[in-house]
Design a protein around this motif. Sequence first.
Motif, PDB file in Angstrom:
ATOM      1  N   GLU A  82     -13.182  -0.454  -9.927  1.00  0.00           N
ATOM      2  CA  GLU A  82     -11.840  -0.320  -9.514  1.00  0.00           C
ATOM      3  C   GLU A  82     -11.393   1.182 -10.063  1.00  0.00           C
ATOM      4  OE1 GLU A  82     -10.283  -2.212  -6.647  1.00  0.00           O
ATOM      5  OE2 GLU A  82     -12.648  -3.817  -6.983  1.00  0.00           O
ATOM      6  N   VAL A  83     -11.038   2.157  -8.942  1.00  0.00           N
ATOM      7  CA  VAL A  83     -11.102   3.252  -9.180  1.00  0.00           C
ATOM      8  C   VAL A  83      -9.908   4.361  -8.381  1.00  0.00           C
ATOM      9  CG1 VAL A  83     -13.933   3.992  -9.830  1.00  0.00           C
ATOM     10  CG2 VAL A  83     -12.346   4.502  -7.719  1.00  0.00           C
ATOM     11  N   ILE A  84      -8.888   4.797  -8.788  1.00  0.00           N
ATOM     12  CA  ILE A  84      -7.525   5.850  -8.471  1.00  0.00           C
ATOM     13  C   ILE A  84      -8.622   6.796  -7.882  1.00  0.00           C
ATOM     14  CG2 ILE A  84      -5.278   6.053  -8.675  1.00  0.00           C
ATOM     15  CD1 ILE A  84      -5.368   3.960 -10.651  1.00  0.00           C
ATOM     16  N   LEU A  85      -8.340   7.610  -7.034  1.00  0.00           N
ATOM     17  CA  LEU A  85      -8.051   9.275  -6.842  1.00  0.00           C
ATOM     18  C   LEU A  85      -7.144  10.365  -6.881  1.00  0.00           C
ATOM     19  CD1 LEU A  85     -10.777   8.457  -3.640  1.00  0.00           C
ATOM     20  CD2 LEU A  85     -11.339   8.677  -6.391  1.00  0.00           C
ATOM     21  N   ARG A  86      -7.469  11.376  -7.950  1.00  0.00           N
ATOM     22  CA  ARG A  86      -6.360  12.315  -8.125  1.00  0.00           C
ATOM     23  C   ARG A  86      -6.924  13.468  -7.528  1.00  0.00           C
ATOM     24  NH1 ARG A  86      -1.539   9.767  -9.876  1.00  0.00           N
ATOM     25  NH2 ARG A  86      -2.205   8.189 -10.952  1.00  0.00           N
ATOM     26  N   PHE A 103      -9.766   8.103 -11.680  1.00  0.00           N
ATOM     27  CA  PHE A 103      -9.487   6.993 -12.793  1.00  0.00           C
ATOM     28  C   PHE A 103      -9.741   5.981 -12.781  1.00  0.00           C
ATOM     29  CE2 PHE A 103      -7.488  11.042 -12.978  1.00  0.00           C
ATOM     30  CZ  PHE A 103      -6.707  10.819 -14.181  1.00  0.00           C
ATOM     31  N   LEU A 104     -10.323   5.254 -14.024  1.00  0.00           N
ATOM     32  CA  LEU A 104     -10.647   3.353 -14.039  1.00  0.00           C
ATOM     33  C   LEU A 104      -9.474   2.705 -13.780  1.00  0.00           C
ATOM     34  CD1 LEU A 104     -13.438   3.396 -16.780  1.00  0.00           C
ATOM     35  CD2 LEU A 104     -13.849   3.311 -14.634  1.00  0.00           C
ATOM     36  N   ALA A 105      -8.924   1.693 -12.818  1.00  0.00           N
ATOM     37  CA  ALA A 105      -7.927   1.153 -13.108  1.00  0.00           C
ATOM     38  C   ALA A 105      -7.610   0.699 -14.220  1.00  0.00           C
ATOM     39  CB  ALA A 105      -8.246   0.668 -11.894  1.00  0.00           C
ATOM     40  N   ALA A 106      -6.458   1.054 -14.448  1.00  0.00           N
ATOM     41  CA  ALA A 106      -6.588  -0.459 -15.633  1.00  0.00           C
ATOM     42  C   ALA A 106      -7.223  -1.517 -15.900  1.00  0.00           C
ATOM     43  CB  ALA A 106      -4.787  -0.294 -16.233  1.00  0.00           C
ATOM     44  N   SER A 107      -7.234  -2.819 -16.893  1.00  0.00           N
ATOM     45  CA  SER A 107      -7.742  -3.983 -17.150  1.00  0.00           C
ATOM     46  C   SER A 107      -7.385  -4.344 -18.248  1.00  0.00           C
ATOM     47  CB  SER A 107      -9.240  -3.216 -17.143  1.00  0.00           C
ATOM     48  OG  SER A 107      -9.208  -2.621 -17.939  1.00  0.00           O
ATOM     49  N   THR A 112      -4.712   1.179 -19.559  1.00  0.00           N
ATOM     50  CA  THR A 112      -4.625   2.383 -19.250  1.00  0.00           C
ATOM     51  C   THR A 112      -5.286   3.398 -17.991  1.00  0.00           C
ATOM     52  OG1 THR A 112      -4.953   4.050 -21.411  1.00  0.00           O
ATOM     53  CG2 THR A 112      -2.484   3.338 -21.527  1.00  0.00           C
ATOM     54  N   GLU A 113      -4.996   4.282 -17.384  1.00  0.00           N
ATOM     55  CA  GLU A 113      -6.837   4.639 -17.025  1.00  0.00           C
ATOM     56  C   GLU A 113      -6.963   5.575 -17.210  1.00  0.00           C
ATOM     57  OE1 GLU A 113      -4.423   6.813 -13.609  1.00  0.00           O
ATOM     58  OE2 GLU A 113      -3.140   4.926 -12.555  1.00  0.00           O
ATOM     59  N   THR A 114      -8.126   5.613 -16.892  1.00  0.00           N
ATOM     60  CA  THR A 114      -9.217   6.574 -18.285  1.00  0.00           C
ATOM     61  C   THR A 114      -9.657   7.525 -17.074  1.00  0.00           C
ATOM     62  OG1 THR A 114      -9.616   4.741 -19.600  1.00  0.00           O
ATOM     63  CG2 THR A 114     -11.591   5.899 -19.564  1.00  0.00           C
ATOM     64  N   LEU A 115     -10.071   8.364 -17.947  1.00  0.00           N
ATOM     65  CA  LEU A 115     -10.548   9.505 -17.112  1.00  0.00           C
ATOM     66  C   LEU A 115     -11.724   9.750 -17.254  1.00  0.00           C
ATOM     67  CD1 LEU A 115     -10.134  11.982 -14.767  1.00  0.00           C
ATOM     68  CD2 LEU A 115      -9.458  13.679 -16.256  1.00  0.00           C
TER      69      LEU A 115
END
Length: 262
Positions: A82-86, A103-107, A112-115
């Motif tokens: 799962e990813v977050i786009l910025r 960013f990899l979503a926190a798990s 924390t999110e990882t770029l």
Amino acid sequence: MRIAALALCGFTLVVAPAGSAIAAGCAFEAQGDGHVAAIIDARTFRLQDGREIRLAGIEPVVPETSAASRAPALSAILTGREVILRADDDTPDRYGRQAAFVFLAASENSPTETLVQSELLAQGEALVSAMVTDKDCAAALMAAEAAAREAKRGIWADPAAIKNTESPGDILAGIGRFMVVEGKVLSVRQAGATTYVNFGRNWTRDFAVTISRRVLPSFEAAGISLKSLENRRIRVRGWIEARGGPRIEVLRVGQIEMLGGN
């Protein structure tokens, strides 16, 4: 060669590990999220909803290919995640791809999110692009690349990863590719609307950096006199062109790094 300071970007380079510190530098506005369904090439992937996402701020270390099997590093990081786009905006390019810092979503394993870009850079599987305009983001990405270079990871295990200006033939062999080139500046000369940062005396053979007059205000704003580059060792990144000898056109101050020593 250690970097003394990334003076031409207006800030000192501080090597930092990949992770939250890196991510903070590229924390642009969220432009959606999704589940990674497929890896297309070394910096492009497809989300489950069909959107194609292109990693902003980096260049692949080898010519791009449509074969996902040629992008094992990206596959290992992104497949099924799962990813977050910025980004500053979500306007697709002419090929319909959305450029973003991903960013990899926190798990449970990573709170924390990882770029993703920082992870690839820290593994030596990418180069920082010449197109990063945000100073904090550029500093973070350059720090991740520098850490990989210092540790000789990925591409940096090969001494030829950085091209030497004393071997212009090696640079010219990479015409049309994104490269990092390093050497001592012989002279800085202006001809018409172009400033030439020369690394040799023969313009038909030797490597040079070209800087358009319209870019000069950004150097002035950074407090940089181009003449001060003479007899300095610098590292420059960009696309290799052939104009007599091999050339890189500098469009942004951050394409040039001043190195320690002469």
